[in-house]
Scaffold this active site. Structure first.
Site, PDB file in Angstrom:
ATOM      1  CB  SER A 142      -0.853   0.006   1.271  1.00 55.74           C
ATOM      2  OG  SER A 142      -0.025   0.393   2.362  1.00 55.74           O
ATOM      3  CG  ASP A 143       1.475   5.776  -1.457  1.00 52.90           C
ATOM      4  OD1 ASP A 143       1.314   6.466  -2.480  1.00 52.90           O
ATOM      5  OD2 ASP A 143       2.445   5.933  -0.686  1.00 52.90           O
ATOM      6  CE1 TYR A 144       3.309   8.531   6.106  1.00 56.14           C
ATOM      7  CE2 TYR A 144       5.487   7.905   5.330  1.00 56.14           C
ATOM      8  CZ  TYR A 144       4.676   8.507   6.279  1.00 56.14           C
ATOM      9  OH  TYR A 144       5.247   9.095   7.377  1.00 56.14           O
TER      10      TYR A 144
END
Ligand code: GLC
Length: 736
Positions: free
Chosen positions: A268-270
């Site tokens: 996932s992104d941050y």
């Protein structure tokens, strides 16, 4: 380690050890001594029953000694001796930085892009980095969005070529499921999917696309990289057609895992999984964890969702543990493909060749800089005396946002430095200030260390610049946008130059001397109001560590700029979204009906952009002629072959021939009037036959029900020097 041993390792893991492998944190959570490069909100992370020393990967730690230290500490505490995985935002460079991706894509030099990937891998691996969060492959049509800087632009063919080349260079081969040797790293493409379509160009908003656009425009770039063997895919923050990308079963399980047969790691992104709760999609960590894990996400970057949610889901019997084990196996496979079990310190023996970087980076800047305008003033005359004006000429802060995270700024060769070392006659004046305090807080303090702490007022700086200009034969003016004003979290509604630049440009123009503009920017700007004041405009984007050296050689004719625009430059923000491959209308504007009312046009602006996709002048381009020899369909190779005779009256030329297909009449849906299907870089002095082979797979498309077609029939192709400068056109019959 073989697959059997990996399965055995999995069987020995406790639940918190399993979940830990799916969590990624910044290094400061292990110890403050490791510091933190924060690339998102600062967060308090509660890992519940998972211990930080059980987490499986770290983001944005660099420096060999530091990585070595943390890996050693980590393994000492690891019960099963599973090495820590280091991932980093080395998007287009590390300590040595190349031009930004929006520039590089316009080189249309896949061999060079592959070499750039290989160099970046070598430099990253030498410091112990295993995965780099690049290439970003979001198609973009809206320069209000700051992240166009990281994108290969608006065109599907260009994005596919850029992504496949970078992945092959970074990973060392064009094949799926291959091991990665110690001179290469794993690539992570992003942001799946269609993050570049954020509404109104505003950061982190939703993307609302038709199935037609998703399949024909936004997905092909990512899927081409999967075909090239990319090891990781990062999900986007955004909501796509009503579903958060990180839990979208269609995008992840159906398209990526099943149709594209991707068995690598999805990260996932941050903090994106926590944001499922913020946006109201998930009620809590448990709901978010189940949705993401079952959709196909393997690693939770900088969030508490997997750490808190999965353990409790399993304890409650509310999760099929096969999802968990599959995710862990994919992470263990990645570590295994990198050879980490055999050597957790792999890559440390590398050394990135500085000479190779010097050559490659100068080539990259030269092949990605775009000569937008030249009214017979470039190349410059070394016998003349020049005024070199504007802070971009002397500042090392010309690497773009992501290039500035790990850069060694002391290596940056500015224009001022390069003019001086080349011995040209010039005098420098700052002329105006770049970013100042009042803008910085709005952009966040991602780079506290970078403030243009100008001592003098704009009026004072302008006055000094005018004095310098009065004594010069001609003026070189560096203009553009401060590097903090593009990249992530830097959406803008106004793309004009800052007022202090416009004021000074007009004052300098009043001196009646030739003015050459050198443009530093991470996005297309609206230059319509200032363009007339310049006799030449050279767009260098953010040109990288050796940018000044390459720009100096181009300005004085030792090399020709040969880059092309990978993204359209609008006349105004009001035209956005504007891109070359728009769909035809039943009431097209033509010269014949320009004064009629009921036509597809604006009443306050031309339809055309200031500079079109594919635009880029080169020295002696006016001498370039292209004559079609023949165009044939090659049934055996399922391709169209175009043979042209290219001449330039004996002048040396370097350029990029672009092949466009016109909309076929017999399609199942309406298709773009024009679509790039191939490019060919040329560098010659004498007449040459140029052969360009176009795979007919480039002509495939999806209808609005998601069915793919490749029609037989008559197709019209053009060869040109931009989407608005077509040189030859012909038709050929193709069997789909
Ligand atoms: C950022 C970006 C992503 C980057 C990640 C890690 O927010 O969206 O591109 O790789 O977080 O820094």
């Amino acid at each position: 380690m073989d697959k059997v041993k990996l399965q055995h390792l999995l069987s020995e893991m406790t639940l918190t050890e399993k979940v830990g492998q799916l969590v990624q944190l910044t290094p400061g959570f292990f110890s403050a001594e490791y510091g933190d490069v924060i690339t998102g909100p600062e967060l308090n992370i509660d890992l519940g029953q998972v211990d930080v020393w059980q987490t499986g990967s770290v983001l944005n730690l660099s420096e060999k000694a530091t990585i070595d230290k943390l890996q050693t500490e980590y393994l000492a505490q690891s019960r099963l001796k599973i090495p820590l995985l280091f991932m980093n935002d080395m998007i287009y460079g590390y300590k040595n930085v190349f031009p930004i991706p929006l520039a590089l894509a316009g080189s249309h030099d896949n061999k060079m892009l592959e070499a750039i990937g290989a160099f970046l891998a070598q430099e990253a691996a030498a410091d112990g980095v295993h995965v780099v969060f690049t290439p970003m492959l979001d198609v973009v049509r809206d320069p209000r969005w700051g992240r166009v800087l990281e994108s290969p632009g608006e065109d599907v063919h260009t994005v596919k070529a850029y992504g496949s080349s970078l992945v092959t260079g970074l990973q060392g081969n064009f094949s799926r499921n291959a091991k990665i040797d110690m001179h290469h790293v794993a690539a992570c493409i992003k942001h799946y999917a269609s993050y570049g379509a954020v509404e109104a160009g505003r950061e982190y908003t939703a993307a609302d696309l038709s199935q037609y656009s998703l399949l024909n425009t936004y997905l092909p770039g990512y899927l081409a990289a999967v075909e090239a063997g990319v090891k990781l895919v990062m999900t986007a923050f955004t909501v796509v057609n009503g579903m958060p990308a990180s839990v979208d079963n269609y995008l992840l399980s159906e398209v990526l895992r099943r149709q594209a047969n991707f068995d690598g790691v999805v990260i996932s992104d941050y903090n994106a999984l926590n944001e499922l709760i913020t946006m109201g999609y998930s009620a809590d960590d448990l709901a978010a964890a189940k949705a993401a894990l079952t959709a196909g996400v393997d690693v939770d970057m900088m969030a508490t969702v997997f750490a808190n949610g999965i353990v409790r889901l399993v304890e409650q019997g509310a999760l099929d543990v096969e999802y968990l084990d599959n995710a862990i196996l994919r992470v263990l496979n990645l570590k295994n493909d990198l050879g980490l079990f055999e050597n957790p310190y792999r890559g440390f023996d590398n050394n990135a060749n500085e000479e190779e970087f010097a050559h490659l980076s100068i080539q990259a800047t030269t092949e990605s800089s775009v000569l937008l305008k030249n009214e017979a003033v470039l190349p410059l005359n070394p016998d003349k005396h020049y005024a070199l004006i504007g802070p971009f000429a002397s500042s090392p802060l010309t690497l773009g946002l992501w290039g500035s995270i790990n850069a060694d700024f002391s290596r940056v060769k500015t224009l001022d430095y390069s003019f001086k070392s080349a011995g040209y006659q010039y005098e420098y004046a700052k002329g105006y200030s770049l970013l100042n305090e009042k803008v910085l807080p709005v952009l966040g303090d991602m780079f506290k260390r970078v403030v243009d702490s100008n001592q003098s007022s704009d009026a004072q700086l302008a006055s000094e610049a005018l004095e310098v200009a009065k004594d010069a034969d001609e003026i070189i003016f560096t203009l553009g946008e401060d590097f903090l004003q593009s990249g992530e979290a830097a959406s803008k509604t106004d793309l004009h130059l800052a007022a202090n630049q416009i004021t000074l440009i007009k004052q300098l123009h009043g001196l009646g001397k030739k003015i050459i503009g050198v443009i530093y920017t991470g996005r297309p700007l609206v230059l319509t109001d200032v363009e007339p004041y310049f006799d030449a405009l050279l767009l260098v984007w953010f040109p990288g560590t050796n940018g000044g050296l390459a720009i100096t050689d181009m300005l004085f004719g030792k090399a020709t700029p040969s880059g092309k625009l990978a993204m359209t430059w609008p006349r105004s923000v009001g035209q956005i979204p504007i891109h070359y491959d728009s769909l035809p209308t039943g009431r097209p504007l033509t010269t014949a009906n320009a004064n009629e009312r009921f036509v597809s046009k604006y009443i306050d602006s031309p339809n055309t952009p200031l500079y079109p996709f594919g635009h880029g002048l080169t020295y002696h381009q006016d001498k370039l002629t292209c004559e079609l020899i023949d165009i044939t369909y090659q049934a055996n190779t399922k391709s169209v072959q175009i043979n042209c005779k290219v001449a330039s009256d004996g002048q040396p030329i370097e350029d990029v021939l672009q092949v466009y297909v016109h909309q076929p009449r017999q399609a199942h849906v309406v298709l773009p009037s024009l679509k790039l299907v191939g490019t060919q870089r040329i560098k010659q002095q004498n007449e040459h036959q140029v052969t360009i082979d176009i795979p007919i797979s480039e002509l495939a498309y999806f209808d609005n029900q998601g069915t793919q077609h490749l029609d037989s029939g008559q197709y019209t192709f053009s060869v040109g020097l931009s989407s608005a400068n077509l040189l030859v056109t012909s038709t050929v019959a193709i069997e789909g």
